[in-house]
Design an enzyme around this catalytic site. Structure first.
Site, PDB file in Angstrom:
ATOM      1  N   HIS A 185     -19.791 -24.409   9.667  1.00  0.00           N
ATOM      2  CA  HIS A 185     -20.530 -24.401   9.737  1.00  0.00           C
ATOM      3  C   HIS A 185     -21.587 -23.739   8.152  1.00  0.00           C
ATOM      4  O   HIS A 185     -22.141 -24.745   7.997  1.00  0.00           O
ATOM      5  CB  HIS A 185     -21.940 -23.159  11.124  1.00  0.00           C
ATOM      6  CG  HIS A 185     -22.788 -23.017  10.805  1.00  0.00           C
ATOM      7  ND1 HIS A 185     -22.876 -22.460   9.863  1.00  0.00           N
ATOM      8  CD2 HIS A 185     -23.970 -23.261  10.959  1.00  0.00           C
ATOM      9  CE1 HIS A 185     -24.620 -22.142   9.437  1.00  0.00           C
ATOM     10  NE2 HIS A 185     -24.595 -22.596  10.543  1.00  0.00           N
ATOM     11  N   GLU A 189     -23.090 -26.377   5.538  1.00  0.00           N
ATOM     12  CA  GLU A 189     -24.255 -25.962   4.573  1.00  0.00           C
ATOM     13  C   GLU A 189     -24.504 -25.707   3.665  1.00  0.00           C
ATOM     14  O   GLU A 189     -25.145 -25.848   2.940  1.00  0.00           O
ATOM     15  CB  GLU A 189     -24.497 -23.849   5.715  1.00  0.00           C
ATOM     16  CG  GLU A 189     -25.819 -23.599   4.940  1.00  0.00           C
ATOM     17  CD  GLU A 189     -25.645 -21.830   5.127  1.00  0.00           C
ATOM     18  OE1 GLU A 189     -25.360 -21.356   6.174  1.00  0.00           O
ATOM     19  OE2 GLU A 189     -25.406 -21.041   4.561  1.00  0.00           O
TER      20      GLU A 189
END
Ligand code: NDP
Length: 472
Positions: A185, A189
């Site tokens: 994640h 990002e």
């Protein structure tokens, strides 16, 4: 009264997580290495719910109902081990230690195994959303045993973000799966932020727009398919004026990006797994390049193209290039999750990860619904890029995407994210790759052998001899 759950480590994240639990009606035991933070929390926010402050580890453990649920929110690394070592001897079989810090998943696997041998559940949990998320509802990615999720899941789902009534929390998979997914994640990002930054640079230098105008452009994009937290905050940052100078805020900030390391981990692990996450890698390297002040100052005078003063980049082209590049970045990240899942037998449901990233976390974006739909349609989807919807989206965007990369290159504007995404896309769809030549080179200098397109087996050419082909 006993606490349903306890939080130890009450800096910004732990404090807000404890408040979130208390606000949802869960009596929460609170503890911190230095008692000052505990006292402060209860004095300032005690009215928000039921807090059971503990000064010592023994008091803390004694104030928890059984099986005990103990959340650690301390600095990742050595401090986490120190806290585990302090608490594990005080716990009983069936109790759960939840590590909500940004641990490396390999550490989580090690800790889980050690604690499992003592009958304790260790639940490495990714938590995203920063301090605001921790307080108002983060995206929560718990690993660990299915049994521990039965006892913890309802609590965690209760305090997580909700999108259309669905909690942004689900059991990711055994041992390190939660921290692995949180790591990816964060990698995504990094890539997403880099792509947005390149879009800004293109609009600024390639299209000649001012920060306030670009803020409006991003605000508009946020209403469309790019709608996301990162696009939203980008427009806010760009619209902000520095109070001291009256200049656009973005012009007074030193252009050297920092990093705490989860992006780097993502790339390191991707290298080990052999998954090309070029978008994430370029984002990490772009931050490194920006931060190397000495190297940049030594290189500042290097020749570039002669400025023409033209504003050749089209705003709509940038939107299309950004969307296509973003699809690539997420496709790569999801492939890394699938590769990790296969390597460690985690059985991760990729679509479910898209679901729990729709709210609370930093990459929350409209298009995660599309990703979820893609994996619902085919849980074994080899790449998001071959999903019908995304295929159509890229088909529509690719001309603009190519124009943007070509124009940026001509103008000397670096777009490592956009261009590597395009190269990845063209590499994937290629009929033939020059890898055939690489195999030939490897066979020449190292007798590494090659396979043929027309026959089974491994072969080698006697390069130093008569150049005949032999079976290896
Ligand atoms: P910090 O990472 O700044 O850690 C500070 C906390 O760790 C304090 O409670 C401190 O106790 C405690 N601590 C440090 N060393 C020890 C030790 N040896 N023994 C016991 N306690 C120790 O706090 P954050 O709230 O920022 O983050 C907590 C965790 O959450 C980290 O792992 C972080 O990576 C992760 N995280 C952070 C996010 C963020 O946005 N900040 C987002 C998502 C995850 P004391 O008060 O006594 O010094």
């Amino acid at each position: 009264e006993l606490a349903r759950i306890g939080v130890t480590g009450l800096a910004v994240m732990g404090r807000n997580l404890a408040r979130n639990l208390a606000r949802h009606g869960h009596p929460v035991a609170v503890h911190n290495r230095s008692y000052g933070r505990t006292k402060e929390l209860v004095e300032e926010f005690g009215h928000e719910g039921t807090f059971l402050p503990a000064e010592t580890a023994e008091q803390f453990v004694a104030s928890l109902e059984r099986p005990r649920r103990l959340v650690i929110m301390v600095k990742a690394g050595g401090p986490t081990d120190a806290v585990i070592d302090e608490f594990a001897p005080l716990l009983e079989p069936g109790d759960m230690i939840v590590d909500g810090g940004n641990a490396h998943f390999a550490d989580t696997r090690r800790r889980e195994q050690a604690l499992r041998e003592r009958g304790l559940h260790f639940v490495g949990t990714g938590i995203s959303g920063g301090e605001e998320g921790a307080l108002h509802g983060p995206s929560i990615m718990p690993g660990g045993s299915a049994e521990s999720y039965e006892a913890l899941g309802p609590l965690l789902e209760d305090i997580s973000a909700k999108v259309d009534g669905t909690p942004c929390c689900t059991h990711v998979g055994p041992d390190g799966a939660g921290h692995f997914v949180k790591m990816v994640h964060n990698g995504i990002e990094y890539a997403d932020m880099q792509l947005i930054a390149e879009a800004y640079d293109l609009l600024r230098r390639g299209a000649g727009r001012q920060p306030a105008e670009i803020a409006d452009i991003f605000r508009g994009w946020n209403e469309g398919r790019l709608g996301s937290y990162l696009i939203e905050i980008t427009s806010e940052v760009l619209a902000h004026t520095d109070a001291a100078t009256g200049k656009p805020f973005v012009d007074v900030v030193l252009d050297q990006a920092e990093q705490k390391g989860t992006g780097r981990w993502t790339v390191q692990i991707a290298l080990d797994l052999g998954v090309p996450v070029s978008g994430i890698a370029e984002a990490v390297f772009a931050r490194s390049l920006s931060g190397d002040a000495d190297l940049r100052s030594a290189a500042r005078g290097l020749p570039g193209p002669v400025p023409t003063g033209a504003s050749d980049v089209l705003v709509d082209d940038v939107e299309q290039a950004l969307y296509a590049s973003k699809i690539v970045a997420y496709a790569q990240g999801f492939n890394q999750i699938q590769a990790g899942s296969a390597e460690y037998n985690w059985n991760i449901d990729a679509g479910a990860m898209a679901t729990i990233w729709r709210g609370g976390c930093i990459i929350r974006a409209k298009f995660l619904d599309r990703i979820k739909a893609a994996y619902d349609g085919d849980p074994g989807l080899p790449s998001l890029l071959v999903d019908d919807h995304f295929q159509e989206a890229v088909r529509g965007a690719q001309d603009a995407w190519r124009r943007v990369v070509a124009t940026a290159t001509t103008m000397g504007i670096p777009v490592p994210g956009f261009s590597s995404a395009l190269a990845y896309y063209d590499g994937l769809r290629a009929e033939r790759l020059p890898a055939a030549l690489v195999q030939g080179q490897r066979d020449f200098f190292g007798a590494h052998t090659y396979r043929r397109v027309d026959r089974e087996g491994s072969f080698h050419v006697l390069w130093g001899g008569d150049r005949g082909e032999v079976t290896a």
